[in-house]
Design an enzyme around this catalytic site. Sequence first.
Site, short mmCIF file in Angstrom:
data_model
loop_
_atom_site.label_atom_id
_atom_site.label_comp_id
_atom_site.label_asym_id
_atom_site.label_seq_id
_atom_site.Cartn_x
_atom_site.Cartn_y
_atom_site.Cartn_z
N ASP A 85 0.85 -1.19 0.00
CA ASP A 85 0.00 0.00 0.00
C ASP A 85 0.88 1.24 0.00
OD1 ASP A 85 0.67 -0.90 2.72
OD2 ASP A 85 -0.46 0.85 3.39
N GLU A 148 -0.19 -0.81 5.85
CA GLU A 148 0.88 -0.31 6.71
C GLU A 148 0.80 1.20 6.88
OE1 GLU A 148 4.84 1.18 7.92
OE2 GLU A 148 3.69 1.63 6.10
#
Length: 469
Positions: A85, A148
Amino acid sequence: MDAKELVIQYKDELIKDLMGLLSIDSVKGESVKDAPVGEGPKKALEYMIELGAKEGLPTKVVANLAGHIEFGKGDELFGVLGHVDVVPPGKGWTSEPFEPVIRNNEIVARGVQDDKGPTMAAYYALKILHNEGYEFNRRVRLIVGTDEESDWQCTDAYFKEEEMPSAGFSPDAEFPVIHGEKGITSFNIVQSNLNDEFIDSDIELKAFISGERYNMVPESAEAKLKVLTKMSAIIQAFEGFLRKSGNRGKYEIDGGFLKLELEGQSAHGSTPEEGVNAGTELLKFLREVELDQNGKQFVDFADQYIIGNLNGEAFNMDYHHEEMGDVSVNTGMINYTEVDGGIFGVNLRYPTGLDFDAGIQALNKTIEKTGFTIEDVSNQAPHYVDKNDPLVTQLLKSYQKHTGDMTEAYTIGGGTYARTLETGVAFGAMFKDTVDTMHQKDERMNIDELLLAAQIYLEALYNVCVIKS
């Protein structure tokens, strides 16, 4: 084993696979069926897992939030933890952020430094060992997460279902080895005591918006004012403020409303001093304006507790640790509307030794007197591994062999997946001379550094996880 020569053999394949991963817009999106953090992160996760499946390796996806590619056999499990991400790209790119390009031997794309490039380099280190026939002395999993940059739903879901590695590293920071990470918190400071009675004012703050994430320094800010009689004076004052401060901004008039815009410089939330917070800079100007009661309360609070508060002193939570350094504070989101009031989204990072729970409770009691309260507190405690631990020393030797740099292991203010492991460290992929472009426009990674990182990961994994003949 000649790690450098092996990586060179796989160079073109590595870059091709990385460019494909970078082409996926994996900013966190709306939760939909089978995609808890959006379709983009899910697609990037599937892309990585498919690379392993094509090699005939065991793979697994957990809750469409995380997954792994497994190498080797054995009872013990070693983890390499990366994420796919990315933070929003923001404005000002010289090329499309999700259409990777190579310029001056650098790959330019959102996520190439944080953390798609390093994750791909680590995957290729494991793939090379597998393809070249080396026998692992334990199972090794490349664990890939998708949240994250936000709430870590990925690791929470993964480790509820899957085995916890006994040790491992995250390629999501800097070389040589990071053996400690500050505690990471986020919370909202909410204006809770609005005056509902209309009080006539020549200048009313209608709206204020700045920032998208707790862990990013806002690069732009916008304020909307209703100005009844002093429009030209406010415009002149704003222009003077821009000249004096050196900030870049502009204004627009629309039917009695004045829109002010200001540009800052984005940076990672762990190093707010390296950016220019557009939100707090625009608030500095609003200090000079005679606003309505609620707008003034919002700006006055910012003046006392937010503007310039990079080390927690205004919160009475400034603290220094000999190894881990100082508290850092990034106000990554600032919002206000005349109906709902203001919200400051704060990202505070602290070294071991600070009692955060006591500090936040004391701060809440203090600011209640000003009409604000603290809500939505999250807290990840500091993480620390002894620098003499065998994992640290082995990784350090691998780094030193390929760079000649004898820098010792150290600690950081950033947070990586390493903190999910009892014996986990961050290991690369930035070098000491690397220009840090994480969370910034035109994020980029030098191809030579990408290949060097892959060599170091290959050397380290060979030393730690391979049976020597």
